[in-house]
Design an enzyme around this catalytic site. Sequence first.
Site, short mmCIF file in Angstrom:
data_model
loop_
_atom_site.label_atom_id
_atom_site.label_comp_id
_atom_site.label_asym_id
_atom_site.label_seq_id
_atom_site.Cartn_x
_atom_site.Cartn_y
_atom_site.Cartn_z
N ASP A 168 0.85 -1.20 0.00
CA ASP A 168 0.00 0.00 0.00
C ASP A 168 0.89 1.26 0.00
OD1 ASP A 168 0.85 -0.18 2.61
OD2 ASP A 168 -1.15 -0.12 3.50
N SER A 169 2.21 1.06 0.00
CA SER A 169 3.13 2.16 -0.27
C SER A 169 2.81 2.79 -1.62
CB SER A 169 4.59 1.66 -0.27
OG SER A 169 4.72 0.53 -1.11
N ASP A 219 -0.88 -6.24 -0.25
CA ASP A 219 -1.25 -5.63 1.03
C ASP A 219 -2.76 -5.48 1.18
OD1 ASP A 219 0.74 -5.03 2.86
OD2 ASP A 219 1.29 -3.13 1.90
N LYS A 264 -0.80 -9.46 3.05
CA LYS A 264 -0.08 -8.90 4.20
C LYS A 264 -0.99 -7.96 4.95
CE LYS A 264 3.46 -5.83 3.79
NZ LYS A 264 2.94 -4.68 4.54
N GLU A 283 -1.20 -5.51 8.85
CA GLU A 283 -0.35 -4.90 9.88
C GLU A 283 -0.94 -5.09 11.28
OE1 GLU A 283 0.34 -0.78 8.89
OE2 GLU A 283 1.06 -1.28 6.87
N GLU A 291 9.55 -3.89 10.39
CA GLU A 291 9.94 -2.61 9.79
C GLU A 291 10.49 -1.66 10.85
OE1 GLU A 291 7.11 -0.90 7.08
OE2 GLU A 291 8.17 1.01 6.97
O1 KIV Z 1 3.56 -1.07 1.62
C1 KIV Z 1 4.72 -1.47 1.54
O2 KIV Z 1 5.44 -1.25 0.56
C2 KIV Z 1 5.24 -2.23 2.66
C3 KIV Z 1 6.72 -2.50 2.69
C4 KIV Z 1 7.44 -1.27 3.05
C5 KIV Z 1 7.06 -3.63 3.60
O3 KIV Z 1 4.53 -2.59 3.54
#
Ligand code: KIV
Length: 276
Positions: free
Chosen positions: A55-56, A94, A123, A125, A192
Amino acid sequence: MYSSKSEVPSRAPVTVPDLLKMKHAGRRIVCVTAYDASFARVMDRAGVDVVLVGDSLGMVVQGHTSTLPVSLRDVCYHSAAVARGLASTLLMADLPFQTYASPAQAHASATLLMAEGGASMVKLEGAGVILDSIHYLSERDIPVCAHLGLTPQSVTQLGGFKVQGRDDIAAEKLRRQALEVQQAGASLLVLECIPAALAGEITEALTIPTIGIGAGPLCDGQVLVMHDLLGLAGRSRRPRFVKNFLQGRDSVEDAFLAYATDVREGRFPAAEHIYE
Ligand code: KIV
């Protein structure tokens, strides 16, 4: 020396059980974020083990100042594009902010990312109330990667993008949470921005692999945001853990190959990329 693209052998697809085997064999896992088919294709050719549609994308693709505005549809769209570029690399996507607040919501969100987005793993969090969602998904054959330490979806609560786990109480909480996410059924754990020694202790204590970003060299693998790896992120202040692998090289593929080689041979992250 880094091998040239012509030397990269064709590979069998990387599977979720392969990640566990890699931990046990001491073979470091190479992970990078990707958001489209073209870059994904180059990463696959460079032998990257896992690609993360993070989600970056809210920050590096959409131009927001946090990951919070990213929607499930956004991740699904980018994940499907990345999937079209991959042959062997495992695809992880994500679950965005507030799309896994209950097990039922997590199930619906993850199903979309796997069925339409082509992801093999999702993924999410945190721990605590999220443990039920991890358990619910993993019991239903949805592989889960947990994410602890600096969790960008909690940026408001954390008061900014800051290194986590530096005092004894915070470190102990992270050790406990890592065991809890493993117990709940996570197959992988991203750590992280935590002190390198703490990441090493957690990695040692777990049976599942850890992937670090700003967490030092003792993790079972490393992940970087693609734009950081290519020196494209355009940040006013570059975080300590970032390295531009395109510098001094003349192709994106060589940059990914150099990153993969440096991770596998333990040259990245180096002392200057580490938090204490
Ligand atoms: O969203 C993302 O790119 C991430 C990585 C920084 C691990 O969660």
